[in-house]
Design an enzyme around this catalytic site. Structure first.
Site, PDB file in Angstrom:
ATOM      1  N   TYR A   1       2.734  -5.334 -10.490  1.00  0.00           N
ATOM      2  CA  TYR A   1       1.430  -5.023  -9.876  1.00  0.00           C
ATOM      3  C   TYR A   1       0.655  -6.299  -9.542  1.00  0.00           C
ATOM      4  CZ  TYR A   1       2.471  -0.159 -10.535  1.00  0.00           C
ATOM      5  OH  TYR A   1       3.084   1.071 -10.436  1.00  0.00           O
TER       6      TYR A   1
ATOM      7  N   ARG B   1       1.840  -7.238  -6.135  1.00  0.00           N
ATOM      8  CA  ARG B   1       1.256  -6.334  -5.132  1.00  0.00           C
ATOM      9  C   ARG B   1      -0.194  -6.732  -4.852  1.00  0.00           C
ATOM     10  NH1 ARG B   1       5.628  -5.266  -5.924  1.00  0.00           N
ATOM     11  NH2 ARG B   1       5.703  -6.421  -3.995  1.00  0.00           N
TER      12      ARG B   1
ATOM     13  N   GLN C   1      -3.214   8.280  -1.040  1.00  0.00           N
ATOM     14  CA  GLN C   1      -2.230   8.010  -2.098  1.00  0.00           C
ATOM     15  C   GLN C   1      -2.129   6.506  -2.322  1.00  0.00           C
ATOM     16  OE1 GLN C   1       1.473  10.763  -1.388  1.00  0.00           O
ATOM     17  NE2 GLN C   1       0.468  10.420   0.565  1.00  0.00           N
TER      18      GLN C   1
ATOM     19  N   VAL D   1      -2.966   2.626  -3.194  1.00  0.00           N
ATOM     20  CA  VAL D   1      -3.723   1.942  -4.244  1.00  0.00           C
ATOM     21  C   VAL D   1      -4.431   0.709  -3.680  1.00  0.00           C
ATOM     22  CG1 VAL D   1      -2.255   2.863  -6.077  1.00  0.00           C
ATOM     23  CG2 VAL D   1      -1.667   0.656  -5.068  1.00  0.00           C
ATOM     24  N   ASP D   2      -4.234   0.441  -2.384  1.00  0.00           N
ATOM     25  CA  ASP D   2      -4.956  -0.680  -1.774  1.00  0.00           C
ATOM     26  C   ASP D   2      -6.412  -0.269  -1.513  1.00  0.00           C
ATOM     27  OD1 ASP D   2      -5.324   0.432   0.945  1.00  0.00           O
ATOM     28  OD2 ASP D   2      -3.170   0.160   1.214  1.00  0.00           O
TER      29      ASP D   2
ATOM     30  N   HIS E   1      -3.704   8.067  -6.554  1.00  0.00           N
ATOM     31  CA  HIS E   1      -2.737   7.343  -7.390  1.00  0.00           C
ATOM     32  C   HIS E   1      -3.295   6.062  -7.992  1.00  0.00           C
ATOM     33  CE1 HIS E   1       0.736   9.599  -5.146  1.00  0.00           C
ATOM     34  NE2 HIS E   1       0.150  10.330  -6.058  1.00  0.00           N
TER      35      HIS E   1
ATOM     36  N   GLY F   1       0.928   8.715   7.827  1.00  0.00           N
ATOM     37  CA  GLY F   1       1.838   7.778   7.171  1.00  0.00           C
ATOM     38  C   GLY F   1       2.265   8.131   5.769  1.00  0.00           C
TER      39      GLY F   1
HETATM   40  P1  OAD Z   1       6.466   6.501   1.583  1.00  0.00           P
HETATM   41  O1  OAD Z   1       7.013   5.118   1.537  1.00  0.00           O
HETATM   42  O2  OAD Z   1       7.198   7.553   0.836  1.00  0.00           O
HETATM   43  O3  OAD Z   1       6.371   6.991   3.089  1.00  0.00           O
HETATM   44  C1  OAD Z   1       5.777   6.151   4.052  1.00  0.00           C
HETATM   45  C2  OAD Z   1       5.654   6.919   5.350  1.00  0.00           C
HETATM   46  O4  OAD Z   1       4.978   6.074   6.263  1.00  0.00           O
HETATM   47  C3  OAD Z   1       6.990   7.303   5.977  1.00  0.00           C
HETATM   48  O5  OAD Z   1       6.972   8.672   6.354  1.00  0.00           O
HETATM   49  C4  OAD Z   1       7.073   6.399   7.211  1.00  0.00           C
HETATM   50  O6  OAD Z   1       7.718   7.032   8.303  1.00  0.00           O
HETATM   51  C5  OAD Z   1       5.604   6.185   7.518  1.00  0.00           C
HETATM   52  N1  OAD Z   1       5.310   4.959   8.273  1.00  0.00           N
HETATM   53  C6  OAD Z   1       5.945   3.772   8.265  1.00  0.00           C
HETATM   54  N2  OAD Z   1       5.339   2.900   9.084  1.00  0.00           N
HETATM   55  C7  OAD Z   1       4.271   3.558   9.631  1.00  0.00           C
HETATM   56  C8  OAD Z   1       3.252   3.197  10.556  1.00  0.00           C
HETATM   57  N3  OAD Z   1       3.182   1.985  11.088  1.00  0.00           N
HETATM   58  N4  OAD Z   1       2.326   4.134  10.864  1.00  0.00           N
HETATM   59  C9  OAD Z   1       2.364   5.375  10.337  1.00  0.00           C
HETATM   60  N5  OAD Z   1       3.312   5.758   9.462  1.00  0.00           N
HETATM   61  C10 OAD Z   1       4.261   4.873   9.113  1.00  0.00           C
HETATM   62  O7  OAD Z   1       4.929   6.416   1.122  1.00  0.00           O
HETATM   63  P2  OAD Z   1       3.967   7.557   0.560  1.00  0.00           P
HETATM   64  O8  OAD Z   1       4.254   8.856   1.211  1.00  0.00           O
HETATM   65  O9  OAD Z   1       2.596   7.014   0.608  1.00  0.00           O
HETATM   66  O10 OAD Z   1       3.034   6.478  -5.650  1.00  0.00           O
HETATM   67  O11 OAD Z   1       4.446   7.606  -0.945  1.00  0.00           O
HETATM   68  C11 OAD Z   1       3.770   8.434  -1.853  1.00  0.00           C
HETATM   69  C12 OAD Z   1       3.731   7.790  -3.201  1.00  0.00           C
HETATM   70  O12 OAD Z   1       5.041   7.386  -3.592  1.00  0.00           O
HETATM   71  C13 OAD Z   1       2.928   6.509  -3.275  1.00  0.00           C
HETATM   72  O13 OAD Z   1       1.551   6.748  -3.444  1.00  0.00           O
HETATM   73  C14 OAD Z   1       3.495   5.812  -4.462  1.00  0.00           C
HETATM   74  C15 OAD Z   1       4.965   6.059  -4.184  1.00  0.00           C
HETATM   75  O14 OAD Z   1       5.819   6.042  -5.252  1.00  0.00           O
HETATM   76  C16 OAD Z   1       2.990   5.822  -6.814  1.00  0.00           C
HETATM   77  O15 OAD Z   1       3.339   4.671  -6.956  1.00  0.00           O
HETATM   78  C17 OAD Z   1       2.470   6.674  -7.932  1.00  0.00           C
END
Ligand code: OAD
Length: 229
Positions: free
Chosen positions: A54, A57, A87, A89-90, A105, A171
């Protein structure tokens, strides 16, 4: 009464600010195992490794800036009641000017007491170290919801989603629960958008428009449309 827009964001909205997503190719969970750095068991086993993950990050976040998508969402407040449920953390929504933000989160720039979870502190700079303690003398941990932990803000987020006139997802892979279930709580007749270059179809969701593109391009265009509607 002003319409209520609920914006639900994931890592993809911050990708163009230079923050890695989790599950895309080259994402964080390819380089690090969740069970090594993002669970309560990992913290019990190896605090130094978790703190370092972290810290890295946080160090990176300090060099990143909000992008056009974060700024566009803040702009919606001129006309709408807006709640951002993230979701992430930034703190890029905060820095872009959004005023009502729920972090499902946790928050990277905060630390929490391991003795009393209500004791939460801003982290000055990027580093949280072993030996950094709360006012009760207990080690501070990252203020992050790890896998296997409850999501304390989930009930509030669900309640707010139920009030949405417009629900916008940006996203997120929608793979992590309970957060991914929020869309099911948006009213059936609310207008819904999903912005993601890899958006999957959500056939069971009504009134949904999918924008398959990157956030920094698609979100400002959508916001302009909503502001003149
Ligand atoms: P993911 O990494 O699972 O998904 C990221 C999404 O962003 C994907 O669907 C990509 O297609 C999309 N993406 C990539 N570049 C993009 C862009 N320029 N514009 C728009 N979309 C784009 O991330 P999260 O769904 O946020 O939790 O993940 C959920 C949780 O899993 C996070 O909060 C974190 C992680 O483990 C914890 O750490 C508790």
């Amino acid at each position: 009464m002003r319409k209520h827009i609920v914006v639900f964001t994931g890592a993809g909205i911050s990708a163009e600010s230079g923050i890695k997503t989790f599950r895309d190719s080259g994402g964080l969970w390819e380089e690090h195992r969740i069970e090594d750095v993002a669970t309560p068991e990992a913290w019990q086993r190896n605090q130094a490794l978790v703190l370092d993950f972290y810290n890295q990050r946080r160090k990176q976040l300090l060099d990143c800036q909000p992008n056009a998508a974060h700024f566009a969402i803040a702009k919606l407040e001129a006309t709408y009641k807006v709640t951002v449920i993230t979701q992430n953390v930034d703190d890029l929504h905060e820095r872009a000017g959004s005023t009502k933000i729920i972090h499902l989160h946790g928050e990277l720039r905060k630390a929490r007491s391991t003795a009393n979870p209500r004791l939460i502190y801003d982290i000055d700079g990027w580093e949280l170290k072993q030996g950094d303690t709360c006012e009760l003398g207990s080690q501070l941990r990252p203020h992050i919801v790890w896998f296997g932990e409850l999501v304390p803000m989930m009930d509030t987020a669900t309640y707010i989603t139920e009030q949405a006139d417009i629900f916008i997802i940006i996203g997120s892979s929608l793979e992590v629960y309970p957060a991914a279930s929020l869309i099911n709580h948006a009213p059936h007749n609310s207008t819904k958008y999903l912005v993601d270059p890899n958006a999957k179809a959500l056939p069971y969701i009504e009134n949904l428009t999918i924008k398959k593109g990157k956030a920094a391009h698609e979100v400002p265009a959508l916001v302009e449309k909503l502001l003149i509607a």
